[in-house]
Design an enzyme around this catalytic site. Sequence first.
Site, PDB file in Angstrom:
ATOM      1  N   GLU A  47     -50.622  64.611  25.383  1.00  0.00           N
ATOM      2  CA  GLU A  47     -51.550  65.527  26.063  1.00  0.00           C
ATOM      3  C   GLU A  47     -51.514  65.300  27.569  1.00  0.00           C
ATOM      4  OE1 GLU A  47     -52.434  67.940  24.441  1.00  0.00           O
ATOM      5  OE2 GLU A  47     -52.107  67.141  22.432  1.00  0.00           O
ATOM      6  N   GLU A 107     -43.546  72.587  25.279  1.00  0.00           N
ATOM      7  CA  GLU A 107     -43.747  71.221  24.770  1.00  0.00           C
ATOM      8  C   GLU A 107     -42.792  70.209  25.403  1.00  0.00           C
ATOM      9  OE1 GLU A 107     -46.218  70.186  22.898  1.00  0.00           O
ATOM     10  OE2 GLU A 107     -47.034  72.192  22.536  1.00  0.00           O
ATOM     11  N   ILE A 126     -45.979  81.904  10.631  1.00  0.00           N
ATOM     12  CA  ILE A 126     -45.181  83.084  11.006  1.00  0.00           C
ATOM     13  C   ILE A 126     -45.798  84.402  10.544  1.00  0.00           C
ATOM     14  CG2 ILE A 126     -43.053  81.700  11.061  1.00  0.00           C
ATOM     15  CD1 ILE A 126     -42.121  83.306   8.584  1.00  0.00           C
ATOM     16  N   PHE A 127     -46.666  84.371   9.523  1.00  0.00           N
ATOM     17  CA  PHE A 127     -47.229  85.647   9.048  1.00  0.00           C
ATOM     18  C   PHE A 127     -48.640  85.912   9.560  1.00  0.00           C
ATOM     19  CE2 PHE A 127     -43.931  84.841   5.753  1.00  0.00           C
ATOM     20  CZ  PHE A 127     -43.121  85.904   6.102  1.00  0.00           C
TER      21      PHE A 127
HETATM   22 ZN    ZN Z   1     -48.369  69.817  22.751  1.00  0.00          ZN
END
Ligand code: ZN
Length: 696
Positions: A481, A510, A613-614
């Site tokens: 973080e 990320e 994904i849905f």
């Molecule tokens: Zn992250």
Amino acid sequence: MNDVHSNPLLKCKGLPNFSNIFPEHVEPAITFLLEDLEKEFSRLESGVQPTWVSLVEPLDQISARLEWTWGVVSHLVMVKNSPEWRKVHEAMEPKIVAFSSRAGQSRPLYEAYVSLKSGSDWATCDVAQKRIVESYIRDAELSGVALTGGIKERFNAVQIELADLATKFSNNVLDATKSFDMDLTTKEEVSGLPPSLLSLASQISKNAGMDSTPETGPWRITLDFPAYGPFMQHSRRRDLREKVFRAFVGRASEGESNNNPLIERILALRQEKARLLGYNSFAELSLSRKMALSVSNVENLLEELRAISFDAAHREFDELRQYAKAEGAAEGTDFQPWDAAFWSERHFEKSFGFTDEQLRPYFALPNVLDGLFGLTRDLFGMTVEPADGEAPVWHPDVRFFRIYDDKKELVASFYLDSYSRPQEKQGGAWMDKCIGRAKGIEEGKSIFQKPVAYLICNQTPPVDDKPSLMTFREVETLFHEFGHGLQHMLTKVDYPAAAGINNVEWDAVELPSQFMENWCYDRETLFGMAKHWQTGEVLPEEFYQKLLTARKFMSGSGMLRQIHLGLVDIELHHRYEPGGKETPSGVRRRLAVHTTVMAPISGDEFLCAFSHIFAGGYAAGYYSYKWAEVLSADAFSAFEEVGLENRTAVRELGFKFRDTILGLGGGLHPMEVYRAFRGRDPESKALLKQAGLLKQ
Ligand code: ZN
């Protein structure tokens, strides 16, 4: 309370006065603010000029006010949750969403952005400004703003149906998850379960109105992950593992909550949406706003990793089978999917012989912070200093820090809310923006707003006279973080729309966070902070070696699972033909042949619960997990190449990382940012090496 002038949520700049903000401020503040912004927005729309100063800047100012106020509300809902906070948040959220989509879909603004791009002002825009304008145009086009007539109507209908299907999909998953439970009543049935799971299972029973204690039961097991995961890892009752596993992988695949028809409809509508917008497939649409850019780039990368992790995963499973056999278990000759987590856990315990609990005394929060801040100073030349008491906080445990550069200039600040508070704080860990960097002229005066971040963790609080003692995983989470926080705080971009993490592609975001995790395994960083909180004794070398090896444990299988899901996701959104011969589940089974160790059993309809994904934002984007890991491992390997013990070279490279990956924000395409740091395109070798999958 209704006096808007004294409403602390309408301050709209500077640090929020947390001690004075209450749920009753929300409705009047948001109502007033939205009315005001609505007026400003309409004024902007009607008199819009296609120049940076009269288009982008005023829009930034509108967004900034909304983000400030709504940001504080959203933050408090996460860390100070109560029925009152939830209620006001839920009541106001649709209004915020409506305003934001109106702003993102304004035809006059869209046309002004397009004219800006083709007008005389364009030549005077720098690279970051151009990228901001181009991103706006692209996002507006993806929201259908450029469509007209019948096509636009159809597009809007598709959008509405898709939003509705996503909600139904996740409700079905929730319902199906809730519809299963298993009550265990005898010691024999809970054989192998650790005390933490027994506590949880007893709590679940109590919540359902039963009389239960962790020692005597009854213990209820559900399909929610905190119960399901540990049960599969620890239950010695193979028949019960099978029962729970079958229920888990079959969720939402039949009866009233059957997601199969929804999946087909979602895929068909996404394909239609993509074609209305001029793309060949939904995957191409999704990738148009990602770092990876094309389906072939994604598939090439995943295939590179697959080719190696496939064999490794097979070897790992063979080992598990051998181990089960050696232990005299029936699984040795008849290994099933519900045996994998259990034997993997047993094998881990046997190979490493240490638990999270044993390492805790070596990771006291104050020492870990010293280590993290020391690293920040060594790598990036930035000093972190406590400034507790200089900013109002929402809980007495929350700390406040400031970051200074080597000239002692203030660069940014952050709040750190470390401890778990289950009664009011959302689980998990995250970084969020409190204030973003902005430089410019406002009402005739020049302003320079420095970034402020929220860093939120959920680690074990201090007990009695003990400091907060962290698991190694909690240490990694804090570093993770903090990595996000560094990108927000050390940005050099002065345009709000591309400062920090803004306008950074989803599959690149990320990179800084996972990059920071790598330092937890760096000898100097780790031994600098891993000291026994009472005796000061440094973490024994043996544990360090075990941590390094444990990182590689079952890494082939872990990687292969992510690749399986990533490739299925891309195939469904790129080549799958809705209404054709092959069903979505059939697509998955076809790809499973070369992307799984054990083919899905009959009844395994995992797609029906694949909410990422849905029903979430990962459609044709699930690969992002692996993509970002490749970037972060490859970036870290630059440091290994100069030699981690060569701290002068490490620092030089750290400065470069700060000025490129952390500094350039969303002002430059992430591939160019990456090249500016690494001098070449990313390669997957470092990740494979880190996972122990490459012979060195
Ligand atoms: Zn992250």
